[in-house]
Design an enzyme around this catalytic site. Structure first.
Site, PDB file in Angstrom:
ATOM      1  N   GLY A 183       0.834  -1.189   0.000  1.00  0.00           N
ATOM      2  CA  GLY A 183       0.000   0.000   0.000  1.00  0.00           C
ATOM      3  C   GLY A 183       0.874   1.246   0.000  1.00  0.00           C
ATOM      4  N   CYS A 184       0.275   2.385  -0.342  1.00  0.00           N
ATOM      5  CA  CYS A 184       1.047   3.625  -0.425  1.00  0.00           C
ATOM      6  C   CYS A 184       1.519   4.093   0.955  1.00  0.00           C
ATOM      7  CB  CYS A 184       0.232   4.704  -1.121  1.00  0.00           C
ATOM      8  SG  CYS A 184      -1.442   4.940  -0.466  1.00  0.00           S
ATOM      9  N   TYR A 185       0.605   4.170   1.910  1.00  0.00           N
ATOM     10  CA  TYR A 185       1.005   4.576   3.264  1.00  0.00           C
ATOM     11  C   TYR A 185       1.988   3.579   3.891  1.00  0.00           C
ATOM     12  CZ  TYR A 185      -2.944   7.942   3.303  1.00  0.00           C
ATOM     13  OH  TYR A 185      -3.826   8.960   3.044  1.00  0.00           O
ATOM     14  N   PRO A 186       1.737   2.266   3.786  1.00  0.00           N
ATOM     15  CA  PRO A 186       2.705   1.319   4.346  1.00  0.00           C
ATOM     16  C   PRO A 186       4.093   1.427   3.728  1.00  0.00           C
ATOM     17  CG  PRO A 186       0.606   0.225   3.994  1.00  0.00           C
ATOM     18  CD  PRO A 186       0.495   1.576   3.352  1.00  0.00           C
ATOM     19  N   THR A 187       4.171   1.770   2.428  1.00  0.00           N
ATOM     20  CA  THR A 187       5.488   1.921   1.806  1.00  0.00           C
ATOM     21  C   THR A 187       6.309   2.966   2.555  1.00  0.00           C
ATOM     22  OG1 THR A 187       4.669   1.255  -0.377  1.00  0.00           O
ATOM     23  CG2 THR A 187       6.691   2.565  -0.317  1.00  0.00           C
TER      24      THR A 187
END
Length: 408
Positions: free
Chosen positions: A205-209
């Site tokens: 995911g974008c935030y987890p990256t």
């Protein structure tokens, strides 16, 4: 017959009059998917293919192994080398969900590549199950740009005897599934190699990256102890909400900024806890604002939570060491003063979220105040780039044997 004799003679070249001008070519033996094709490039956009029997293939393979002139098969010019690479490397890619936000960006990144052939059904058949199944099994790789339930359904369409097709899923459906490889190559050297060998890859995911990119190196270094209860404050461009939210913002009716995720059960939290190695779910407060692409993910830290004696420079050095040699992740100068000096803050004060728009880059920052014993870790990336479509293409490249940065 001409092709067969030429190959057996090992490195015979030929001239073919094209528009009254000779053009030399090379004879290539390509073995793809246990099917032998004898490919004879004559001119641009023209390819003659002859099916070979098993006995013929064995004969030609023997000739290639013992022929004294085998080195002559290496082209002598850069243009010839590029043509040989194209013949050997062309792969079929199906983007299931190509009309969505991520799918469109993936297609844009792949569309101009000569080593990729994008296969697409007619628009009226994109949701037809039999059509999708046909394309999934025909492709060398499939990028699933679908909601979770549809991705799960698509993953079941791979034929039982198909051990060739690579699936790359951009949804959250398989991100914590141990049977799928988490598609964050920079996570570790082992992760990089695992992606290259995997047939089932879950895109982060974008935030987890951003969160994992900041914290995993510090957990591995022993600076942040496992089990530390962290918080995340993040802001993203409105494209992260898909076409529906994009239409609202672009109509002019949306609020300028909005926080969300008040159930404290955001779907990105499980992968954050797992791949950061914290083993503790963070409190996550995301927000969306009136810019289309980009994001900043921030993680505040008290030194009291960290390994005894840790200073801001220690965290910065750990990140620098971890990402040394990375093509896409860059650790920026340490502390506010150095970041200001490098001109990385708007008007000397603001960390702009959309700076890396349309790239697969991620920048990591360590702001700190040793006197107050506090630090702020920040990751800046494009939510549709390194946070979605760019990462999908990076994983595709690794899984299919291309250069990691092809198309990026």
């Amino acid at each position: 017959k001409i092709g067969a004799f030429a190959f057996a003679a090992s490195a015979i070249r030929f001239d073919s009059p094209v528009a009254s001008r000779p053009r030399s070519g090379l004879l290539i033996l390509a073995v793809q998917h246990n099917q032998s094709n004898f490919q004879l490039p004559i001119r641009s956009n023209t390819r003659i293919t002859m099916k070979l029997s098993a006995s013929s293939l064995a004969f030609f393979a023997a000739v290639a192994a013992v022929a004294p002139g085998v080195s002559a098969f290496a082209p002598s010019t850069a243009s010839s080398r590029a043509r040989v690479t194209e013949l050997f490397a062309t792969k079929k890619v199906f983007i299931d969900g190509e009309a969505g936000t991520t799918g469109l960006q993936v297609r844009d990144r792949l569309g101009k590549r000569k080593d990729i052939e994008i296969i697409s059904p007619p628009s009226e058949l994109r949701k037809d199950e039999e059509t999708r199944k046909k394309f999934i099994n025909e492709a060398d790789a499939v990028i699933l740009c679908l909601p979770d339930a549809a991705s799960i359904e698509a993953s079941k369409m791979v034929d039982a005897d198909n051990d060739r097709t690579v699936l790359i899923d951009a949804s959250t459906a398989f991100r914590v599934d141990d049977e799928w490889t988490y598609g964050f190559p920079e996570l570790s050297k082992d992760q990089y190699e695992a992606i290259k060998k995997s047939k089932r890859i879950s895109n982060p995911g974008c935030y987890p990256t951003g969160f994992i990119g900041l914290t995993r190196p510090l957990v591995d270094a022993g600076i942040i102890p496992e089990g530390t209860p962290l918080t995340i404050n993040a802001i993203s461009g409105y494209s992260g909400g898909g076409k529906g939210l994009m239409e609202i913002y672009e109509s002019g009716d949306a609020e300028p900024w909005g926080s969300y995720g008040f159930s404290l059960a955001h779907k990105h939290i499980p992968e954050m806890a797992k791949y950061s190695k914290l083993g503790k779910k963070p409190i996550f407060q995301p927000a969306v604002a009136s810019f289309d692409q980009g994001m900043v993910v921030s993680v505040p830290l008290h030194y009291a939570w960290l390994k005894s004696g840790t200073k801001g420079k220690d965290m910065h050095e750990a990140l620098v060491k971890y990402y040394e040699g990375s093509q896409f992740i860059e650790v920026m100068p340490a502390g506010e003063a150095e970041v200001k000096e490098a001109g990385l803050l708007e008007r000397g004060a603001f960390l702009r979220p959309d700076t890396l728009k349309n790239t697969n880059k991620m920048q990591l920052f360590v702001f700190y105040n040793d006197e107050e014993e506090e630090a702020l870790l920040c990751a800046r990336l494009d939510n549709l780039g390194k946070g979605a479509s760019g990462a999908a293409v990076q994983n595709l490249n690794l899984a299919l044997g291309f250069e990691e940065d092809a198309g990026l």
